[in-house]
Design a protein around this motif. Sequence first.
Motif, PDB file in Angstrom:
ATOM      1  N   ASN A 189       0.804  -1.229   0.000  1.00 60.93           N
ATOM      2  CA  ASN A 189       0.000   0.000   0.000  1.00 60.93           C
ATOM      3  C   ASN A 189       0.837   1.280   0.000  1.00 60.93           C
ATOM      4  O   ASN A 189       0.296   2.364   0.195  1.00 60.93           O
ATOM      5  CB  ASN A 189      -1.000   0.011   1.154  1.00 60.93           C
ATOM      6  CG  ASN A 189      -2.089  -1.040   0.976  1.00 60.93           C
ATOM      7  OD1 ASN A 189      -2.550  -1.273  -0.140  1.00 60.93           O
ATOM      8  ND2 ASN A 189      -2.480  -1.672   2.066  1.00 60.93           N
ATOM      9  N   ASP A 190       2.149   1.140  -0.244  1.00 63.87           N
ATOM     10  CA  ASP A 190       2.965   2.321  -0.505  1.00 63.87           C
ATOM     11  C   ASP A 190       2.563   2.937  -1.843  1.00 63.87           C
ATOM     12  O   ASP A 190       2.230   2.220  -2.802  1.00 63.87           O
ATOM     13  CB  ASP A 190       4.449   1.959  -0.583  1.00 63.87           C
ATOM     14  CG  ASP A 190       5.143   1.992   0.757  1.00 63.87           C
ATOM     15  OD1 ASP A 190       4.513   2.417   1.741  1.00 63.87           O
ATOM     16  OD2 ASP A 190       6.326   1.585   0.818  1.00 63.87           O
ATOM     17  N   ARG A 191       2.595   4.249  -1.904  1.00 67.51           N
ATOM     18  CA  ARG A 191       2.508   4.960  -3.173  1.00 67.51           C
ATOM     19  C   ARG A 191       3.926   5.042  -3.714  1.00 67.51           C
ATOM     20  O   ARG A 191       4.829   5.586  -3.064  1.00 67.51           O
ATOM     21  CB  ARG A 191       1.931   6.358  -2.969  1.00 67.51           C
ATOM     22  CG  ARG A 191       1.751   7.160  -4.245  1.00 67.51           C
ATOM     23  CD  ARG A 191       0.556   6.721  -5.028  1.00 67.51           C
ATOM     24  NE  ARG A 191       0.406   7.460  -6.269  1.00 67.51           N
ATOM     25  CZ  ARG A 191      -0.506   7.191  -7.190  1.00 67.51           C
ATOM     26  NH1 ARG A 191      -1.356   6.192  -6.981  1.00 67.51           N
ATOM     27  NH2 ARG A 191      -0.594   7.892  -8.288  1.00 67.51           N
ATOM     28  N   VAL A 192       4.166   4.468  -4.902  1.00 62.54           N
ATOM     29  CA  VAL A 192       5.519   4.310  -5.444  1.00 62.54           C
ATOM     30  C   VAL A 192       5.670   5.129  -6.724  1.00 62.54           C
ATOM     31  O   VAL A 192       4.796   5.095  -7.601  1.00 62.54           O
ATOM     32  CB  VAL A 192       5.832   2.828  -5.734  1.00 62.54           C
ATOM     33  CG1 VAL A 192       7.239   2.672  -6.292  1.00 62.54           C
ATOM     34  CG2 VAL A 192       5.672   1.990  -4.460  1.00 62.54           C
ATOM     35  N   ARG A 193       6.780   5.840  -6.807  1.00 64.79           N
ATOM     36  CA  ARG A 193       7.145   6.555  -8.039  1.00 64.79           C
ATOM     37  C   ARG A 193       8.442   5.963  -8.571  1.00 64.79           C
ATOM     38  O   ARG A 193       9.381   5.711  -7.805  1.00 64.79           O
ATOM     39  CB  ARG A 193       7.324   8.046  -7.755  1.00 64.79           C
ATOM     40  CG  ARG A 193       7.779   8.871  -8.966  1.00 64.79           C
ATOM     41  CD  ARG A 193       8.037  10.320  -8.591  1.00 64.79           C
ATOM     42  NE  ARG A 193       6.802  10.994  -8.212  1.00 64.79           N
ATOM     43  CZ  ARG A 193       6.666  11.749  -7.132  1.00 64.79           C
ATOM     44  NH1 ARG A 193       7.690  11.907  -6.292  1.00 64.79           N
ATOM     45  NH2 ARG A 193       5.521  12.348  -6.861  1.00 64.79           N
ATOM     46  N   ILE A 194       8.491   5.719  -9.885  1.00 65.65           N
ATOM     47  CA  ILE A 194       9.721   5.252 -10.534  1.00 65.65           C
ATOM     48  C   ILE A 194      10.022   6.204 -11.686  1.00 65.65           C
ATOM     49  O   ILE A 194       9.187   6.403 -12.571  1.00 65.65           O
ATOM     50  CB  ILE A 194       9.589   3.807 -11.054  1.00 65.65           C
ATOM     51  CG1 ILE A 194       9.226   2.854  -9.913  1.00 65.65           C
ATOM     52  CG2 ILE A 194      10.895   3.362 -11.711  1.00 65.65           C
ATOM     53  CD1 ILE A 194       8.986   1.419 -10.361  1.00 65.65           C
ATOM     54  N   ARG A 195      11.214   6.796 -11.667  1.00 63.30           N
ATOM     55  CA  ARG A 195      11.646   7.719 -12.712  1.00 63.30           C
ATOM     56  C   ARG A 195      12.681   7.005 -13.581  1.00 63.30           C
ATOM     57  O   ARG A 195      13.671   6.471 -13.057  1.00 63.30           O
ATOM     58  CB  ARG A 195      12.272   8.971 -12.095  1.00 63.30           C
ATOM     59  CG  ARG A 195      11.430   9.653 -11.001  1.00 63.30           C
ATOM     60  CD  ARG A 195      12.273  10.685 -10.296  1.00 63.30           C
ATOM     61  NE  ARG A 195      11.645  11.238  -9.105  1.00 63.30           N
ATOM     62  CZ  ARG A 195      11.195  12.493  -9.006  1.00 63.30           C
ATOM     63  NH1 ARG A 195      11.281  13.307 -10.052  1.00 63.30           N
ATOM     64  NH2 ARG A 195      10.666  12.936  -7.881  1.00 63.30           N
ATOM     65  N   MET A 196      12.482   7.020 -14.904  1.00 65.22           N
ATOM     66  CA  MET A 196      13.379   6.329 -15.822  1.00 65.22           C
ATOM     67  C   MET A 196      13.764   7.259 -16.966  1.00 65.22           C
ATOM     68  O   MET A 196      12.914   7.950 -17.530  1.00 65.22           O
ATOM     69  CB  MET A 196      12.707   5.074 -16.390  1.00 65.22           C
ATOM     70  CG  MET A 196      12.323   4.040 -15.345  1.00 65.22           C
ATOM     71  SD  MET A 196      11.162   2.800 -15.981  1.00 65.22           S
ATOM     72  CE  MET A 196       9.616   3.753 -15.953  1.00 65.22           C
ATOM     73  N   GLY A 197      15.044   7.274 -17.318  1.00 63.15           N
ATOM     74  CA  GLY A 197      15.521   8.033 -18.457  1.00 63.15           C
ATOM     75  C   GLY A 197      16.198   7.107 -19.448  1.00 63.15           C
ATOM     76  O   GLY A 197      16.867   6.148 -19.047  1.00 63.15           O
ATOM     77  N   ASN A 198      16.029   7.372 -20.735  1.00 67.71           N
ATOM     78  CA  ASN A 198      16.547   6.486 -21.778  1.00 67.71           C
ATOM     79  C   ASN A 198      17.668   7.162 -22.552  1.00 67.71           C
ATOM     80  O   ASN A 198      17.437   8.111 -23.303  1.00 67.71           O
ATOM     81  CB  ASN A 198      15.411   6.088 -22.728  1.00 67.71           C
ATOM     82  CG  ASN A 198      15.887   5.155 -23.837  1.00 67.71           C
ATOM     83  OD1 ASN A 198      17.025   4.678 -23.824  1.00 67.71           O
ATOM     84  ND2 ASN A 198      15.014   4.895 -24.793  1.00 67.71           N
ATOM     85  N   LEU A 199      18.894   6.676 -22.379  1.00 68.84           N
ATOM     86  CA  LEU A 199      20.035   7.162 -23.154  1.00 68.84           C
ATOM     87  C   LEU A 199      20.665   6.033 -23.959  1.00 68.84           C
ATOM     88  O   LEU A 199      21.872   5.991 -24.173  1.00 68.84           O
ATOM     89  CB  LEU A 199      21.059   7.820 -22.225  1.00 68.84           C
ATOM     90  CG  LEU A 199      20.623   9.195 -21.696  1.00 68.84           C
ATOM     91  CD1 LEU A 199      21.634   9.747 -20.694  1.00 68.84           C
ATOM     92  CD2 LEU A 199      20.419  10.187 -22.821  1.00 68.84           C
ATOM     93  N   THR A 200      19.821   5.099 -24.427  1.00 63.34           N
ATOM     94  CA  THR A 200      20.276   4.068 -25.359  1.00 63.34           C
ATOM     95  C   THR A 200      19.969   4.541 -26.785  1.00 63.34           C
ATOM     96  O   THR A 200      19.569   5.678 -27.005  1.00 63.34           O
ATOM     97  CB  THR A 200      19.572   2.728 -25.105  1.00 63.34           C
ATOM     98  OG1 THR A 200      18.200   2.812 -25.555  1.00 63.34           O
ATOM     99  CG2 THR A 200      19.580   2.357 -23.640  1.00 63.34           C
TER     100      THR A 200
END
Length: 483
Positions: A264-275
């Motif tokens: 029940n945690d509110r989760v944020r995932i930040r992803m950046g693409n440098l491929t």
Amino acid sequence: MKPIDQRTMARTATARREFLKFAGMTGGMVAAASMSKVAMSAIPEPVIQTSTDTMAPLVPETGRPYTPVVTLNGWTLPWRMNNGVKEFHLVAEPVVREMTPGFKAHLWGYNGQSPGPTIEVVEGDKVRIFVTNRLPEHTSIHWHGQRLPNGMDGVTGLTQPGIPAGKTFVYEFTARRPGTFMYHPHADEMTQMAMGMMGFWVTHPKGNHPLIDPVDRDFCFLLNAYDIDPGSYTPKIMTMLDFNLWSWNSRIFPGIDSLNVRKNDRVRIRMGNLTMTNHPMHLHGHEFEVTGTDGGPVPKGARWPEVTSDIAVGQMRQIEFLADEEGDWAFHCHKSHHTMNAMGHDVPTLIGVDHTGLTKKITKLIPDYMVMGERGMADMAEMDMPIPENTARMMTGEGQFGSVEMGGMFSLVKVRKHQPHGDYSDPGFFNHPAGTVAFEYEGEVPTAERSTDAGASAMPAAHRPAEDIEVKVRKPGGGGHQH
């Protein structure tokens, strides 16, 4: 995630409180695109980190308060406050990065690692970043997605001269908008980014924001890729598409840490693409919303539920979800060849080929020969074949039910009811309640219906062969390879 050891804690504290005074700066020790007299007075001591563990969030001791992020298999760069300015020191240098246990790569990065440390600031912060170049060629840093003065944008030859080897430049600007950003060179990009030069930047809102909700866990990582031949250490920088190592923060599964959260945690995932290609990032067991890009927060009326979000080259995506389902949930790029390691691209497909008799003939010439791919590639995860030194196995990782048969861009979101608040340590494998695991059926199996009709065509085919071509499928029986 392992706790930070005392030596690392002491080094971090030193970086915040003690600063290296440089003498003789007038002799050219510091060059700057635009440097104030205050900046010329001293340079913060650089903090160097080589551990591949996911470090605990760096809670701010100075400056505006914020809820820090957790960098997957990485860390946040400490700073000092100098007359109201938040000062950082990045060192561009060759590094050795362990991409997975038993496999290390010779890369370029910042402050001992590739990617470099995450930089965290608050909206409205005045920032000053000292960049020291310890590479064999000039470099620069572009602050990807930031609003700043043109002369601080970091494009070599266009907005600034390159930072020569052995010199230090200073970048000064105000973090004008909250969001998820990156930093990377804009100098000899094909070489420097292919060698791993990149890092994450997070600007937190300075107060309550109508489009940025508070979360319990906030993770970040960069998608990057390398082409490193088996047995070698250095990436091939001329590769355009056929990379063989697809990574998160220059780590490949099973070397990627899990993302450990409380139910029940509110989760944020930040992803950046440098491929060099896009990545459809897929989360099992939950739905999420894309709440932000490198352009800023997404208006709430423009969000919709997803389980996969495609991240194009040079883009950032920020996803959020409620972790309300316990378990070990796979989280990965949905391009199947991006969840493999050390792939060969010219291996023929041998599925269904009868190797009977052939293997005996070949082993007379090559005693250690093994049949590959007759029944698919899953057997490769279980074969203990000899491989060159410093080579990542193609697919590996051992789960509680056997080989996971994955590599590359793959990890787990581990959701646990009893995971303490603020605890990011790995809780181990999930203890499944009785009756909730797929099992072998031992009763009578009903006959399965099969279709033999190819279906109608939109129009008659021209130049059809005189007779239909019959293709026979070879179905392997039970047992081994019959080597």
